[in-house]
Enzyme design. Structure first.
Site, mmCIF file in Angstrom:
data_model
loop_
_atom_site.group_PDB
_atom_site.id
_atom_site.type_symbol
_atom_site.label_atom_id
_atom_site.label_comp_id
_atom_site.label_asym_id
_atom_site.label_seq_id
_atom_site.Cartn_x
_atom_site.Cartn_y
_atom_site.Cartn_z
ATOM 1 N N GLU A 116 -150.033 -68.237 -44.219
ATOM 2 C CA GLU A 116 -149.459 -68.321 -45.390
ATOM 3 C C GLU A 116 -148.398 -69.194 -44.412
ATOM 4 O O GLU A 116 -146.747 -69.696 -44.372
ATOM 5 C CB GLU A 116 -147.877 -67.390 -45.416
ATOM 6 N N HIS A 165 -144.507 -59.541 -43.246
ATOM 7 C CA HIS A 165 -145.777 -58.752 -42.671
ATOM 8 C C HIS A 165 -145.585 -58.436 -40.752
ATOM 9 O O HIS A 165 -144.746 -58.844 -39.943
ATOM 10 C CB HIS A 165 -146.992 -59.651 -42.743
#
Lengths: 406, 406
Positions: free
Chosen positions: A49, A272
């Site tokens: 990402e 995360h």
């Protein structure tokens, strides 16, 4: 590496959640990640990402001193988001884009635009050949009714096949990434079983971090709390997996995760948690594990389970292909009817009545729009059906091979 | 295979030109191909352009007796068109879809819809592991001004990379297919140089068939004669390539092509000529060739030449991305203007004048249509730019690696 020498390798894996204009405090976090990576001096850094190439370039400029080698994998409209930083020279790279990755019209989910892929870099350290894979699979938006499960399973299967076919000369295989699957989900059992990869969390001698190794936790200020309601501890969807081929063994000495905030900071690196593994790689007389990771009768069950799910997806895709095709045909019929009416009007068949130009044109444009849209969707679902059929067929072949083995 | 035993392998390769509704006398030709394959009993049959799965199933049913193993590679809207029939068990398969393959709006060329790919099957014969690849690259529609050259070069590069990364455990690598490149084109030099594959035609001890090994000839009643005007003998674009790794040698004893008609028939099998090779594979003390096929300074020149062409394509793609983006912005501005005008009319600013509903709606629909189309094209060219950049970057890495070698 000679004799009994052991190579220690420190690996960092993180889904960075660095979406331009959308992710909160992105630039600040990317800077924090860069600072920490420079401080910690890992051997290998696997990121997901990192959607903006500018962020990658910034990191590269910042990390050039301690990680002189890096690679960004380009794919899709936005990019793959995948990149690798390494202390050791990258000898070669390859990118494999998954054949299915959600739907272009699910704009709110956006996975389709990311060109989800698996990236491979080849690295040699002390004479040991490493195949390092980084990937990010399709997100799970609703666990109870997961419409993307068949696509994620196709991705898990393609990932496993890609690893098997490209790692035959490697001494050690490493995979890091956001797999978007819980540890007991069929996709991860399939991946582990079909490749023989081991889960660093399950194998670690020491562990430090979030309970159960979770990497998406309610304690992180960026996570969506409602999504984690059924999982009070959070979920584990980011992994470091490994295996040794030929005459090496790999042991995970230590596994760590971050725990909601960056050390000494008030914000986390990402939504995360990062996963950090310390692996010990050792030359041995004989290869440690067989090629397959799961006992074969159990593996056959896993492949069968996955194949059933792919079959469910296939039937849904076939229904969608049919209904979009029917919609296109109806729109075409409407257009033909309109053309006939217009010709009739021109020929003076309805000379007495005024011709309703405005509503006629609006209807024609609507029909053309529906025709184009439905045709596009029909083509898309045709591809989806083909790829699901292809995967089902490959799984059938794999099952036959498993059953035929002595 | 023990000691000095030599394995003889007969391979058949053909672009079948079996497009449903479009190819002339398709069913008759597919039947002829099936009859001949049954009669000739090759070891391996590599087919392209079998676009209809029904044709594949018919062939499979017909050939089951002599070729008990087969695989059809599914991809794209229509399929990949690739399939393999084999006398020996297929152990595993993998498909890699090229990241670039023409343009969806070039409907008259249609390559984009085919999901052009390379298919891999793994076969073991007498203990020798074969990696067999079948592929079909983007067609060349105008040699003087070949707009698809950068895409075909990306495909040739991805093909070479895919073969290098997946064939590391293989003893023998075979590639058959319609590469749509003349023998001296930069793409085929790149493929041969970067993989070490040898051209069966150039290496054959005996040759029988069309002059210069041409596979698209004026003598074939299905070829478009005007396209072949600059090449009175025809062109050679279908290949069987091979190499041995580890301790094997491969020699091409005989190469044959068909010569415009199927033996004993009044029509050819296809608009392409079939290529048939007889290879002799022998176990040896040392591997025959190095990993790379071309002397390294020459290979660096080839990679540089290919990279220049990819760069040309990249700049064209960037221009197209820019102009489609500008078009989308203009359409959006027009829509906003219209919205302002409509709001003005509703607010009674132009109460004295009649509001031109019809032309207004037509213009709005036109603007929406242009906006959607231009946005779609902009996204498409963004992907194109990314993939061309990615390939250029990979080629740059390859050049650096070549230059750094001692």
């Amino acid at each position: 590496m000679e004799g009994d020498l052991t190579l220690q390798l420190r690996i960092f894996d993180l889904n960075c959640w660095a979406i331009r204009y959308l992710s909160k405090r992105r630039q600040e976090r990317v800077q924090l990640i860069g600072d920490m990576l420079r401080r910690e001096r890992f051997d290998l850094v696997l990121l997901q990402e990192v959607w903006s190439e500018q962020d990658y370039s910034d990191l590269k400029a910042r990390l050039g001193g301690c990680y002189p080698f890096s690679h960004y994998f380009r794919s899709g409209v936005i990019g793959s988001g995948l990149c690798i930083f390494s202390r050791f020279p990258i000898l070669d790279t390859l990118l494999y884009q998954y054949s299915l990755n959600g739907y272009p019209y699910m704009l709110q989910h956006g996975d389709w635009f990311c060109g989800k892929s698996v990236g491979l870099v080849i690295i040699k350290i002390s004479g040991i050949l490493f195949n390092v894979y980084v990937t990010h699979l399709h997100a799970e938006y609703c666990r109870e009714k997961d419409a993307y499960l068949p696509h994620r399973l196709v991705q898990a299967w393609e990932l496993a096949q890609f690893i098997r076919h490209t790692s035959k000369a490697a001494d050690v295989v490493l995979l890091g990434g956001d797999l978007n699957m819980h540890p007991e989900d069929v996709g991860i059992r399939l991946l582990r079983g079909w490749t023989g990869l081991r889960d660093a969390f399950a194998e670690a001698t020491r562990f430090e971090g979030c309970e159960d190794g979770c990497t998406l936790i309610p304690n992180n200020c960026f996570t969506v709390k409602t999504e984690l309601l059924p999982f009070p501890l959070g979920i584990r969807i980011d992994y470091i997996l490994y295996k040794a081929i030929s005459s090496f063994t790999v042991k995970c000495e230590e596994l760590k995760t971050t725990t909601g905030t960056a050390p000494g900071m008030d914000i986390p690196f990402s939504d995360h948690e990062a996963v950090m593994a310390t692996l010990h790689i050792r030359r041995q007389g004989q290869a440690a594990g067989a090629t397959l990771g799961t006992a074969e009768p159990m593996l056959a069950d896993v492949v069968t389970e996955a194949r059933t799910e792919v079959g469910v997806g296939l039937r849904a895709a076939q229904r969608q292909r049919y209904s979009t095709g029917r919609m296109a045909v109806l729109a075409l019929l409407l257009l033909l009817l309109q053309a006939a009416a217009a010709l009739g009007a021109l020929a003076g068949l309805a000379a007495g009545q005024p011709f309703p130009k405005l509503s006629f044109s609006l209807l024609a444009f609507l029909a053309i729009g529906v025709l184009l849209l439905a045709t596009g969707l029909h083509l898309f679902h045709t591809i989806e059906v083909k790829m699901l059929q292809g995967t089902e067929e490959q799984m059938r072949m794999a099952l036959r091979a498993l059953q035929e083995r002595p």
